[in-house]
Design a protein around this motif. Structure first.
Motif, PDB file in Angstrom:
ATOM      1  N   LEU A   1      93.772  28.960  -7.093  1.00 46.41           N
ATOM      2  CA  LEU A   1      92.644  28.407  -6.131  1.00 46.41           C
ATOM      3  C   LEU A   1      93.634  26.339  -5.812  1.00 46.41           C
ATOM      4  CD1 LEU A   1      89.322  29.299  -6.965  1.00 46.41           C
ATOM      5  CD2 LEU A   1      90.563  29.923  -4.954  1.00 46.41           C
ATOM      6  N   SER A   2      94.147  26.315  -7.320  1.00 46.47           N
ATOM      7  CA  SER A   2      94.736  24.648  -7.703  1.00 46.47           C
ATOM      8  C   SER A   2      96.146  24.461  -6.007  1.00 46.47           C
ATOM      9  CB  SER A   2      95.230  24.203  -8.487  1.00 46.47           C
ATOM     10  OG  SER A   2      96.273  25.203  -8.606  1.00 46.47           O
ATOM     11  N   LYS A   3      97.030  25.864  -5.758  1.00 42.81           N
ATOM     12  CA  LYS A   3      97.767  25.706  -4.410  1.00 42.81           C
ATOM     13  C   LYS A   3      96.832  26.432  -3.299  1.00 42.81           C
ATOM     14  CE  LYS A   3     100.337  28.386  -8.198  1.00 42.81           C
ATOM     15  NZ  LYS A   3     100.374  28.883  -9.372  1.00 42.81           N
ATOM     16  N   GLU A   4      96.499  26.605  -3.474  1.00 40.91           N
ATOM     17  CA  GLU A   4      95.316  26.795  -1.775  1.00 40.91           C
ATOM     18  C   GLU A   4      94.871  26.053  -1.227  1.00 40.91           C
ATOM     19  OE1 GLU A   4      92.130  30.371  -0.386  1.00 40.91           O
ATOM     20  OE2 GLU A   4      93.302  30.723  -2.264  1.00 40.91           O
ATOM     21  N   PHE A   5      93.446  25.388  -2.078  1.00 38.52           N
ATOM     22  CA  PHE A   5      93.676  23.997  -1.481  1.00 38.52           C
ATOM     23  C   PHE A   5      93.917  22.677  -2.383  1.00 38.52           C
ATOM     24  CE2 PHE A   5      90.354  27.479  -2.362  1.00 38.52           C
ATOM     25  CZ  PHE A   5      89.448  27.421  -1.435  1.00 38.52           C
TER      26      PHE A   5
ATOM     27  N   ALA B   1      80.339  12.856 -10.029  1.00 37.72           N
ATOM     28  CA  ALA B   1      80.219  13.745  -9.899  1.00 37.72           C
ATOM     29  C   ALA B   1      78.628  14.497  -8.375  1.00 37.72           C
ATOM     30  CB  ALA B   1      79.335  14.088 -11.233  1.00 37.72           C
ATOM     31  N   MET B   2      79.261  15.703  -7.600  1.00 40.85           N
ATOM     32  CA  MET B   2      78.771  15.517  -6.633  1.00 40.85           C
ATOM     33  C   MET B   2      77.653  17.445  -7.113  1.00 40.85           C
ATOM     34  SD  MET B   2      79.466  12.952  -4.520  1.00 40.85           S
ATOM     35  CE  MET B   2      78.422  13.554  -3.380  1.00 40.85           C
ATOM     36  N   LYS B   3      78.852  18.045  -6.996  1.00 44.43           N
ATOM     37  CA  LYS B   3      78.331  18.928  -7.110  1.00 44.43           C
ATOM     38  C   LYS B   3      78.137  19.877  -9.265  1.00 44.43           C
ATOM     39  CE  LYS B   3      80.282  20.932  -3.541  1.00 44.43           C
ATOM     40  NZ  LYS B   3      80.489  21.653  -2.646  1.00 44.43           N
ATOM     41  N   THR B   4      77.498  20.441  -9.754  1.00 47.31           N
ATOM     42  CA  THR B   4      78.531  21.201 -10.462  1.00 47.31           C
ATOM     43  C   THR B   4      77.963  23.216 -11.074  1.00 47.31           C
ATOM     44  OG1 THR B   4      77.253  19.368 -12.460  1.00 47.31           O
ATOM     45  CG2 THR B   4      77.896  21.526 -14.211  1.00 47.31           C
ATOM     46  N   MET B   5      79.097  23.768 -11.312  1.00 47.34           N
ATOM     47  CA  MET B   5      79.284  25.140 -11.529  1.00 47.34           C
ATOM     48  C   MET B   5      79.092  25.166 -13.023  1.00 47.34           C
ATOM     49  SD  MET B   5      81.683  27.666  -9.546  1.00 47.34           S
ATOM     50  CE  MET B   5      82.007  28.951 -10.558  1.00 47.34           C
ATOM     51  N   LYS B   6      78.066  26.505 -13.393  1.00 43.76           N
ATOM     52  CA  LYS B   6      79.075  26.912 -14.930  1.00 43.76           C
ATOM     53  C   LYS B   6      79.327  27.758 -14.642  1.00 43.76           C
ATOM     54  CE  LYS B   6      75.688  23.142 -17.293  1.00 43.76           C
ATOM     55  NZ  LYS B   6      74.068  23.129 -17.841  1.00 43.76           N
ATOM     56  N   GLY B   7      80.123  28.348 -15.428  1.00 47.50           N
ATOM     57  CA  GLY B   7      80.608  30.097 -15.931  1.00 47.50           C
ATOM     58  C   GLY B   7      81.775  30.645 -14.416  1.00 47.50           C
ATOM     59  N   ALA B   8      81.823  31.653 -15.290  1.00 48.92           N
ATOM     60  CA  ALA B   8      83.649  31.822 -14.496  1.00 48.92           C
ATOM     61  C   ALA B   8      83.163  32.584 -13.328  1.00 48.92           C
ATOM     62  CB  ALA B   8      84.242  32.179 -15.742  1.00 48.92           C
ATOM     63  N   ASP B   9      82.844  32.743 -12.508  1.00 45.78           N
ATOM     64  CA  ASP B   9      82.403  33.360 -10.961  1.00 45.78           C
ATOM     65  C   ASP B   9      83.760  32.111 -10.500  1.00 45.78           C
ATOM     66  OD1 ASP B   9      81.624  33.488  -8.316  1.00 45.78           O
ATOM     67  OD2 ASP B   9      79.143  34.130  -9.432  1.00 45.78           O
ATOM     68  N   GLU B  10      83.912  33.894  -9.996  1.00 41.06           N
ATOM     69  CA  GLU B  10      85.157  33.374  -9.013  1.00 41.06           C
ATOM     70  C   GLU B  10      84.972  32.933  -7.512  1.00 41.06           C
ATOM     71  OE1 GLU B  10      89.793  35.031  -7.009  1.00 41.06           O
ATOM     72  OE2 GLU B  10      88.673  36.466  -8.651  1.00 41.06           O
ATOM     73  N   LYS B  11      83.826  34.116  -6.900  1.00 40.76           N
ATOM     74  CA  LYS B  11      83.549  33.029  -5.398  1.00 40.76           C
ATOM     75  C   LYS B  11      82.445  32.400  -5.483  1.00 40.76           C
ATOM     76  CE  LYS B  11      82.773  38.171  -4.032  1.00 40.76           C
ATOM     77  NZ  LYS B  11      82.566  39.775  -4.266  1.00 40.76           N
ATOM     78  N   GLN B  12      81.434  32.310  -6.227  1.00 41.49           N
ATOM     79  CA  GLN B  12      80.843  31.012  -6.633  1.00 41.49           C
ATOM     80  C   GLN B  12      82.517  29.546  -6.392  1.00 41.49           C
ATOM     81  OE1 GLN B  12      78.117  29.963  -9.349  1.00 41.49           O
ATOM     82  NE2 GLN B  12      77.870  28.022  -8.749  1.00 41.49           N
ATOM     83  N   LEU B  13      82.980  29.855  -7.311  1.00 44.09           N
ATOM     84  CA  LEU B  13      83.809  28.679  -7.187  1.00 44.09           C
ATOM     85  C   LEU B  13      84.719  28.517  -6.302  1.00 44.09           C
ATOM     86  CD1 LEU B  13      85.571  26.747  -8.705  1.00 44.09           C
ATOM     87  CD2 LEU B  13      87.359  28.725 -10.023  1.00 44.09           C
ATOM     88  N   LYS B  14      84.842  29.551  -5.644  1.00 44.67           N
ATOM     89  CA  LYS B  14      85.697  28.957  -4.432  1.00 44.67           C
ATOM     90  C   LYS B  14      84.948  28.460  -3.367  1.00 44.67           C
ATOM     91  CE  LYS B  14      89.018  31.174  -1.411  1.00 44.67           C
ATOM     92  NZ  LYS B  14      90.179  32.686  -1.087  1.00 44.67           N
ATOM     93  N   SER B  15      83.424  29.225  -2.607  1.00 42.72           N
ATOM     94  CA  SER B  15      82.410  28.915  -2.130  1.00 42.72           C
ATOM     95  C   SER B  15      82.518  26.731  -1.807  1.00 42.72           C
ATOM     96  CB  SER B  15      81.594  29.621  -2.216  1.00 42.72           C
ATOM     97  OG  SER B  15      80.504  29.003  -1.718  1.00 42.72           O
ATOM     98  N   ASN B  16      82.583  26.769  -3.421  1.00 51.49           N
ATOM     99  CA  ASN B  16      82.684  25.266  -3.378  1.00 51.49           C
ATOM    100  C   ASN B  16      83.377  24.968  -3.169  1.00 51.49           C
ATOM    101  OD1 ASN B  16      79.946  24.618  -4.943  1.00 51.49           O
ATOM    102  ND2 ASN B  16      80.142  25.869  -6.996  1.00 51.49           N
ATOM    103  N   LEU B  17      84.363  25.252  -3.418  1.00 50.31           N
ATOM    104  CA  LEU B  17      85.768  24.281  -2.633  1.00 50.31           C
ATOM    105  C   LEU B  17      85.944  24.457  -1.284  1.00 50.31           C
ATOM    106  CD1 LEU B  17      88.242  26.221  -5.127  1.00 50.31           C
ATOM    107  CD2 LEU B  17      87.651  23.617  -5.172  1.00 50.31           C
ATOM    108  N   GLU B  18      85.547  25.215  -0.985  1.00 50.04           N
ATOM    109  CA  GLU B  18      85.494  25.212   0.547  1.00 50.04           C
ATOM    110  C   GLU B  18      84.591  24.732   1.112  1.00 50.04           C
ATOM    111  OE1 GLU B  18      86.758  27.252   2.590  1.00 50.04           O
ATOM    112  OE2 GLU B  18      87.996  29.309   1.105  1.00 50.04           O
ATOM    113  N   GLU B  19      83.470  24.036   0.476  1.00 53.56           N
ATOM    114  CA  GLU B  19      82.571  23.182   0.877  1.00 53.56           C
ATOM    115  C   GLU B  19      83.034  21.819   0.768  1.00 53.56           C
ATOM    116  OE1 GLU B  19      78.916  23.779  -0.876  1.00 53.56           O
ATOM    117  OE2 GLU B  19      78.484  25.534  -0.548  1.00 53.56           O
ATOM    118  N   CYS B  20      84.024  21.431  -0.139  1.00 56.75           N
ATOM    119  CA  CYS B  20      85.380  20.444  -0.226  1.00 56.75           C
ATOM    120  C   CYS B  20      85.647  20.190   1.176  1.00 56.75           C
ATOM    121  CB  CYS B  20      85.180  20.018  -1.892  1.00 56.75           C
ATOM    122  SG  CYS B  20      83.751  20.215  -2.864  1.00 56.75           S
ATOM    123  N   LYS B  21      86.229  20.622   1.729  1.00 56.89           N
ATOM    124  CA  LYS B  21      87.343  20.475   2.607  1.00 56.89           C
ATOM    125  C   LYS B  21      87.424  19.699   3.331  1.00 56.89           C
ATOM    126  CE  LYS B  21      90.188  25.143   3.199  1.00 56.89           C
ATOM    127  NZ  LYS B  21      90.577  26.299   4.058  1.00 56.89           N
TER     128      LYS B  21
END
Length: 105
Positions: A45-49, A85-105
């Protein structure tokens, strides 16, 4: 590959240097199975975003930062902008992580 922030000073400097760019920090531990599972995904994801800065903090090696940021579970992903800190996500959920990154664009 996301860089490890090994001290509280490195952590503060990384947030400050990012200015108004988004920063995501993976608070992780070497002994944590879910952390190991999500690590290659975080790297991909670091290479994508590329407009977002990606870092890691090992909670055992940099426990000052982990405590200061209120980390109680691994992995925890925190999203920062303008050193806050604007948001926090706990756990190894790939979809949720990607969704959070999309919101940061």
């Amino acid at each position: 590959m996301p860089e490890y922030l090994k001290t509280a000073d490195e952590f503060r400097k990384a947030l400050k240097d990012a200015g108004n760019k988004w920063v995501v920090v993976d608070f992780t531990a070497s002994w944590c199975p879910p952390c190991k599972m999500i690590a290659p995904i975080f790297e991909t994801l670091s290479k994508e975003f590329t407009e977002i800065k990606f870092y890691k903090v090992d909670v055992d090696e940099n426990n000052e930062t982990a405590e200061d940021q209120g980390i109680q579970a691994m992995p925890t992903f925190k999203f920062y902008q303008n050193e806050k800190a604007m948001k926090t996500m706990k756990g190894a959920d790939e979809k949720q992580l990607k969704s959070n990154l999309e919101e940061c664009k």
